[in-house]
Design an enzyme around this catalytic site. Structure first.
Site, PDB file in Angstrom:
ATOM      1  CD  GLU A 209      -2.234  -1.390   2.877  1.00  0.00           C
ATOM      2  OE1 GLU A 209      -2.887  -2.421   3.155  1.00  0.00           O
ATOM      3  OE2 GLU A 209      -1.993  -0.485   3.712  1.00  0.00           O
ATOM      4  CE  LYS A 211       5.614   5.086   6.715  1.00  0.00           C
ATOM      5  NZ  LYS A 211       5.113   6.442   7.056  1.00  0.00           N
ATOM      6  CD  GLU A 260      -0.616   8.056   7.922  1.00  0.00           C
ATOM      7  OE1 GLU A 260      -0.409   9.274   7.778  1.00  0.00           O
ATOM      8  OE2 GLU A 260       0.105   7.325   8.616  1.00  0.00           O
ATOM      9  NE  ARG A 366       8.872   1.187  16.148  1.00  0.00           N
ATOM     10  CZ  ARG A 366       8.105   2.101  15.565  1.00  0.00           C
ATOM     11  NH1 ARG A 366       7.552   1.827  14.398  1.00  0.00           N
ATOM     12  NH2 ARG A 366       7.870   3.258  16.132  1.00  0.00           N
ATOM     13  CE  LYS A 372       9.052   2.835   9.886  1.00  0.00           C
ATOM     14  NZ  LYS A 372       8.677   3.920  10.818  1.00  0.00           N
TER      15      LYS A 372
END
Length: 507
Positions: A209, A211, A260, A366, A372
């Site tokens: 996706e 970011k 977001e 994490r 990411k």
């Protein structure tokens, strides 16, 4: 427990490199806390008092001139009560009350305690006791399963309350913590990879996706009641009416969405990050609209989804939010992931997120389920000065001032140096010792907090980007700057230019 005990603990934890050692030290102290001390102590350990922001900054603290106590008598509960008084002060005469409260607190504290508490209040306490480590310590101290503690913290969104339940309640109490629409949930976090190919190698078939370079939001809907929370779980509903309206229009009555928000320019491209944050942080401004994108769904119409794999959550997300979903694809093909990353960067976004399709929603750590990938830029800059450290770094020169060459004289003398930022990140103990000795040799003048040096030392700095800023003469600030290495093989004349850095500004 005395505040001094907590200050000593944080120095001890900061000096430990192994996670197991940090957990053991924290767990030992957690066991000794009284029930009324747990919540404030946990807040201090993560530099997040339960009162939230108490309106005290570095400038306000630096104006105080207290005569500190010689012996430690200040308890954790005493500090908590003082912070309550700070938050409660309002109206006429409140400034005097706040100053008097702070001064009294400072004078009841020893110098070491006040240094610790000051760093807590301004959010600059760095011990390595992050939430994940503290959750493991809570599990160890209470004898409860780590998975149960983490789940309770995720669903309650409250680390301190979770610690109270774990340390004073039963195992059943911990298991009874449940997802509630309207109560913020701790967000799931991501690890990092250098490339989409590397990330796909970690996750296997994944949702890849965009970011987005925006502000993370968690949105809860219960009928017409919509609440919007930040990454730190602050309620900002009143600031973002456009997000509230967008979620009210969705085809569901009860929702928890993760996503977001960012602002767009006239061409539909993302505005610079600071434009979004200025709008997001504004209490009144509405000139710049915020647009939400959602990448996860935790609850829909009385169905909890946190334990469902991402493949199930993603299908529900598509059904509910439609074109408000973050752009992305499902793939196991590394080249397809690389292409999407190129598309995201070309559209002005940060990079991509690569998410394992079989993973549930797990907050606060994490792990390898979310990865990411965003480009890291490195530049050679010149050290202009360094600030004396505090806490564990006391006695060492720490935060370094960074300068870039002004190739055209746009910001001063042609070929001169212009300040573009500061950083203390990435500095090991060996580097701190080295630069303290080296900068003493290059000192030209000093103030109480800062040593200015001859501009001869070149340092390689990694950054995620730049943003406009009036704080530094170069008109920019470095985003997430950290030290990679000192480059003794280079001269100041070899450093990168402020013009090169400014060319990274979007728009």
């Amino acid at each position: 427990m005395l505040l001094a005990d907590l200050a000593v603990l944080t120095d001890e934890v900061a000096g430990l490199s192994a996670r197991t050692g940090k957990v053991a030290a924290l767990a030992a102290s957690l066991r000794s806390l009284g029930s009324d001390e747990i919540i404030p102590a946990v807040g201090y350990l993560v530099a997040s008092p339960r009162q939230g922001r108490v309106g005290v900054g570095w400038r306000g603290l630096s104006t105080l001139a207290p005569r500190h106590a010689v012996e430690s008598t200040l308890g954790i509960v005493d500090v908590d009560a003082a912070l309550n008084r700070l938050v409660a002060a309002s109206g006429s005469g409140s400034a005097a009350i706040r100053t008097a409260t702070l001064t009294d607190l400072a004078e009841r504290a020893t110098a070491a305690e006040w240094d610790f508490l000051s760093r807590v209040l301004i959010g600059e306490l760095r011990t390595g006791a992050l939430e994940g480590v503290l959750l493991d310590a809570i599990a160890s101290a209470s004898g409860r399963p780590a998975a149960a503690v983490r789940r309770a913290a995720m669903l309650s969104g409250d680390l301190g309350a979770t610690a109270v339940i774990a340390l004073t309640g039963t195992e059943t109490d911990l298991d009874e913590v449940s997802l509630q629409v309207g109560r913020a949930v701790l967000p799931m976090l991501a690890s990092t990879a250098a490339t989409p190919t590397e990330a796909i190698g970690i996750t296997g078939t994944a949702s890849v996706e965009y970011k987005l370079d925006g502000a993370r939001v968690q949105v809860h809907r219960d009928g017409d009641d919509v609440r919007v929370f930040t990454r730190t779980l602050a309620d900002v509903t009143h600031r973002v009416p456009e997000i509230v309206e967008a979620v009210r229009a969705l085809p569901a009555r009860r929702l928890i969405l993760d996503g977001e928000t960012l602002s767009l320019d006239e061409d539909g491209a993302p505005r610079p990050f600071q434009d979004t944050m200025a709008r997001f942080g504004s209490e009144t401004a509405r000139e710049v609209a915020l647009r939400p994108w959602f990448f996860d769904i935790l609850h829909v119409d009385d169905r909890d989804l946190v334990d469902e794999p991402l493949s199930v959550r993603r299908a529900e997300l598509d059904r509910v939010v439609g074109d408000l979903r973050v752009p992305g694809i499902i793939t196991a093909d590394a080249e397809a992931a690389e292409q999407l990353s190129r598309d995201a960067l070309a559209a002005g976004h940060e990079g991509v997120m690569v998410k394992a399709l079989d993973a549930p929603y797990a907050a606060g750590r994490r792990g390898k389920s979310w990865v990411k990938v965003k480009p890291v830029h490195t530049f050679d800059l010149v050290v202009l000065a360094a600030e004396w450290g505090s806490g564990r770094r006391r006695g060492w020169l720490s935060n370094i001032h960074l300068g870039a060459r002004d190739e055209s004289g746009e910001f001063g003398e042609e070929g001169g140096l212009v300040m573009v930022g500061k950083t203390f990140k990435g500095l090991t103990d060996d580097l701190l010792r080295w630069q303290t000795e080296r900068f003493a040799e290059l000192e030209t003048r000093r103030t109480a907090m800062t040593v200015f040096v001859r501009p001869e030392v070149v340092v390689e700095i990694a950054i995620d980007g730049v943003q406009r800023s009036t704080r530094y003469p170069g008109g920019i600030a470095l985003r997430f700057a950290r030290v990679k290495a000192y480059r003794e093989d280079k001269l100041a004349a070899d450093a990168d230019t402020v013009q090169t850095l400014r060319a990274m500004l979007k728009g």
